[in-house]
Motif scaffolding. Sequence first.
Motif, PDB file in Angstrom:
ATOM      1  N   ARG A   1      -7.205  -3.380  -0.869  1.00  0.00           N
ATOM      2  CA  ARG A   1      -7.318  -4.656  -0.162  1.00  0.00           C
ATOM      3  C   ARG A   1      -6.561  -4.628   1.164  1.00  0.00           C
ATOM      4  N   GLY A   2      -5.380  -4.043   1.163  1.00  0.00           N
ATOM      5  CA  GLY A   2      -4.609  -3.973   2.400  1.00  0.00           C
ATOM      6  C   GLY A   2      -5.332  -3.215   3.493  1.00  0.00           C
ATOM      7  N   HIS A   3      -5.948  -2.088   3.128  1.00  0.00           N
ATOM      8  CA  HIS A   3      -6.681  -1.312   4.129  1.00  0.00           C
ATOM      9  C   HIS A   3      -7.949  -2.028   4.578  1.00  0.00           C
ATOM     10  N   LEU A   4      -8.633  -2.693   3.661  1.00  0.00           N
ATOM     11  CA  LEU A   4      -9.827  -3.444   4.051  1.00  0.00           C
ATOM     12  C   LEU A   4      -9.470  -4.547   5.043  1.00  0.00           C
ATOM     13  N   GLU A   5      -8.405  -5.280   4.746  1.00  0.00           N
ATOM     14  CA  GLU A   5      -8.013  -6.389   5.622  1.00  0.00           C
ATOM     15  C   GLU A   5      -7.654  -5.887   7.015  1.00  0.00           C
ATOM     16  N   LEU A   6      -7.000  -4.739   7.094  1.00  0.00           N
ATOM     17  CA  LEU A   6      -6.635  -4.192   8.392  1.00  0.00           C
ATOM     18  C   LEU A   6      -7.848  -3.591   9.105  1.00  0.00           C
ATOM     19  N   CYS A   7      -8.528  -2.688   8.425  1.00  0.00           N
ATOM     20  CA  CYS A   7      -9.592  -1.927   9.085  1.00  0.00           C
ATOM     21  C   CYS A   7     -10.758  -2.795   9.532  1.00  0.00           C
ATOM     22  N   LEU A   8     -11.055  -3.840   8.775  1.00  0.00           N
ATOM     23  CA  LEU A   8     -12.216  -4.676   9.098  1.00  0.00           C
ATOM     24  C   LEU A   8     -11.845  -5.928   9.881  1.00  0.00           C
TER      25      LEU A   8
ATOM     26  N   CYS B   1     -11.095  -0.904  13.270  1.00  0.00           N
ATOM     27  CA  CYS B   1      -9.949  -0.058  13.622  1.00  0.00           C
ATOM     28  C   CYS B   1      -9.504   0.681  12.364  1.00  0.00           C
ATOM     29  N   TRP B   2      -9.446   2.017  12.441  1.00  0.00           N
ATOM     30  CA  TRP B   2      -9.230   2.831  11.248  1.00  0.00           C
ATOM     31  C   TRP B   2      -7.780   3.260  11.038  1.00  0.00           C
ATOM     32  N   SER B   3      -6.887   2.895  11.934  1.00  0.00           N
ATOM     33  CA  SER B   3      -5.495   3.295  11.795  1.00  0.00           C
ATOM     34  C   SER B   3      -4.579   2.205  12.356  1.00  0.00           C
ATOM     35  N   TRP B   4      -3.511   1.882  11.597  1.00  0.00           N
ATOM     36  CA  TRP B   4      -2.557   0.853  11.990  1.00  0.00           C
ATOM     37  C   TRP B   4      -1.140   1.366  11.777  1.00  0.00           C
ATOM     38  N   ARG B   5      -0.241   0.971  12.671  1.00  0.00           N
ATOM     39  CA  ARG B   5       1.160   1.353  12.554  1.00  0.00           C
ATOM     40  C   ARG B   5       1.995   0.125  12.238  1.00  0.00           C
ATOM     41  N   TYR B   6       2.948   0.308  11.324  1.00  0.00           N
ATOM     42  CA  TYR B   6       3.814  -0.798  10.918  1.00  0.00           C
ATOM     43  C   TYR B   6       5.220  -0.608  11.482  1.00  0.00           C
ATOM     44  N   GLU B   7       5.746  -1.664  12.075  1.00  0.00           N
ATOM     45  CA  GLU B   7       7.133  -1.705  12.510  1.00  0.00           C
ATOM     46  C   GLU B   7       7.770  -2.941  11.890  1.00  0.00           C
ATOM     47  N   ARG B   8       8.901  -2.739  11.278  1.00  0.00           N
ATOM     48  CA  ARG B   8       9.521  -3.817  10.488  1.00  0.00           C
ATOM     49  C   ARG B   8       9.712  -5.093  11.302  1.00  0.00           C
ATOM     50  N   ALA B   9       9.949  -4.950  12.595  1.00  0.00           N
ATOM     51  CA  ALA B   9      10.251  -6.135  13.410  1.00  0.00           C
ATOM     52  C   ALA B   9       8.997  -6.893  13.831  1.00  0.00           C
ATOM     53  N   VAL B  10       7.869  -6.194  13.965  1.00  0.00           N
ATOM     54  CA  VAL B  10       6.678  -6.843  14.530  1.00  0.00           C
ATOM     55  C   VAL B  10       5.467  -6.817  13.625  1.00  0.00           C
TER      56      VAL B  10
ATOM     57  N   ARG C   1       5.470   7.665   9.975  1.00  0.00           N
ATOM     58  CA  ARG C   1       5.225   7.612   8.536  1.00  0.00           C
ATOM     59  C   ARG C   1       4.511   6.334   8.109  1.00  0.00           C
ATOM     60  N   LEU C   2       4.925   5.205   8.697  1.00  0.00           N
ATOM     61  CA  LEU C   2       4.422   3.909   8.227  1.00  0.00           C
ATOM     62  C   LEU C   2       3.099   3.569   8.920  1.00  0.00           C
ATOM     63  N   LEU C   3       2.085   4.286   8.516  1.00  0.00           N
ATOM     64  CA  LEU C   3       0.728   4.039   8.981  1.00  0.00           C
ATOM     65  C   LEU C   3      -0.135   3.625   7.803  1.00  0.00           C
ATOM     66  N   ALA C   4      -1.184   2.871   8.108  1.00  0.00           N
ATOM     67  CA  ALA C   4      -2.279   2.644   7.176  1.00  0.00           C
ATOM     68  C   ALA C   4      -3.508   3.262   7.823  1.00  0.00           C
ATOM     69  N   ARG C   5      -4.001   4.355   7.236  1.00  0.00           N
ATOM     70  CA  ARG C   5      -5.166   5.061   7.782  1.00  0.00           C
ATOM     71  C   ARG C   5      -6.278   5.056   6.748  1.00  0.00           C
TER      72      ARG C   5
ATOM     73  N   LEU D   1       0.840  -1.201   0.000  1.00  0.00           N
ATOM     74  CA  LEU D   1       0.000   0.000   0.000  1.00  0.00           C
ATOM     75  C   LEU D   1       0.871   1.246   0.000  1.00  0.00           C
ATOM     76  N   VAL D   2       0.238   2.379  -0.204  1.00  0.00           N
ATOM     77  CA  VAL D   2       0.904   3.666  -0.054  1.00  0.00           C
ATOM     78  C   VAL D   2       0.780   4.071   1.411  1.00  0.00           C
ATOM     79  N   PRO D   3       1.870   4.182   2.149  1.00  0.00           N
ATOM     80  CA  PRO D   3       1.761   4.520   3.565  1.00  0.00           C
ATOM     81  C   PRO D   3       1.255   5.943   3.774  1.00  0.00           C
ATOM     82  N   TRP D   4       0.788   6.195   4.978  1.00  0.00           N
ATOM     83  CA  TRP D   4       0.203   7.485   5.339  1.00  0.00           C
ATOM     84  C   TRP D   4       1.165   8.646   5.087  1.00  0.00           C
ATOM     85  N   GLY D   5       2.429   8.469   5.397  1.00  0.00           N
ATOM     86  CA  GLY D   5       3.416   9.490   5.093  1.00  0.00           C
ATOM     87  C   GLY D   5       3.704  10.421   6.261  1.00  0.00           C
TER      88      GLY D   5
END
Length: 342
Positions: A181-188, A194-203, A153-157, A142-146
């Motif tokens: 698809r990435g946002h649907l899978e996360l948000c639903l 949940c409308w916002s997710w944070r990505y960390e490379r390790a977890v 920066r690495l959010l999916a909102r 996906l395109v991250p939130w920025g």
Amino acid sequence: MSAARAAQGRTGTFSGAPDWAGPALESVLGRVAVTRAEVGDRFPLFADPDTGRWTTTGRGSWTGGFWAGLLWLHARYTRGAADREAAARFTGRLAEWVDADTATRGLIFWYGTALADTPEAAALRVRAAHACRDAYDSELGLVPWGSAFGGPRLLARVDGVPGMVPLLASVDPLAARSHLRGHLELCLSEAPFCWSWRYERAVGWAPRDDPPPGWSRGRAWLLLAVADAARCLGTDDFTEAVSYLVPEPVVPPADEAHPDGSLDTSAAAITAVAQLKLGHREQAVALLHELISTHVTADGRLLNGCYDLASGTATRHELVWGDFFLAYALAALTGLVNPHDA
């Protein structure tokens, strides 16, 4: 679009439009002219419900495309040269956001250019689409939130999805499909959503509570993106998501956790447009009638929008994106635009 069709849009008689739709569109677009005179070279953001006075921004922020889109709707309605010039001028000023690191470029550039009819606006849309494609993270899908507005920066909102789907689809349909698809899978994936997710490379991905699970525009933004995907990607792969996202045809609270608190008419206006795109005309008309009969003033101001309930910012105000989606839905009902034009 023919002059006859535009005239039909003005009277509200096109395609069996409700008799209140034409006058409502005239009133809402009349407000655009008043706003333009008030804000001058600045971009309107939200207006005081009592005075109608706008709080403005110099560069447009993430809402600038909605003001440009409103000006294009107004120009299409009036067919006036000065109105087209104003729309083109504000659209051109969005160019400084092309290289900004933000997924809200979908909101800025899709809605700021989709209704435009100039070569310059078309070229700007192409530039923005390629810039967003360059920001696509293949690892995240996906395109991250920025980082343009601060924070991680690495959010999916969820508000990084509407507009971004058709914008990406114009240059890379696979990236657009993956982004949605990435946002649907996360948000639903959570209950409640949940409308916002944070990505960390390790977890990997972790849920966040900003915006909160009961946020009014979460469902609306995602439903709009799904409705656009059905058209611009030529797929019904996301149809199942619609059943989870379609709300009751009522104006929602700004936060479902506070059902007796502030409403959010802007979420209802977004939902009405999504419903029209999905072919759910009856539900859209019911929602629009509620907005027009209860929340729109005689001078065309859509009140009771909520910018940010948590901070207490503009909790019962006129919001520029609420105005845009209300005007766009009414324009679609009356035949001034096609529901899929923007």
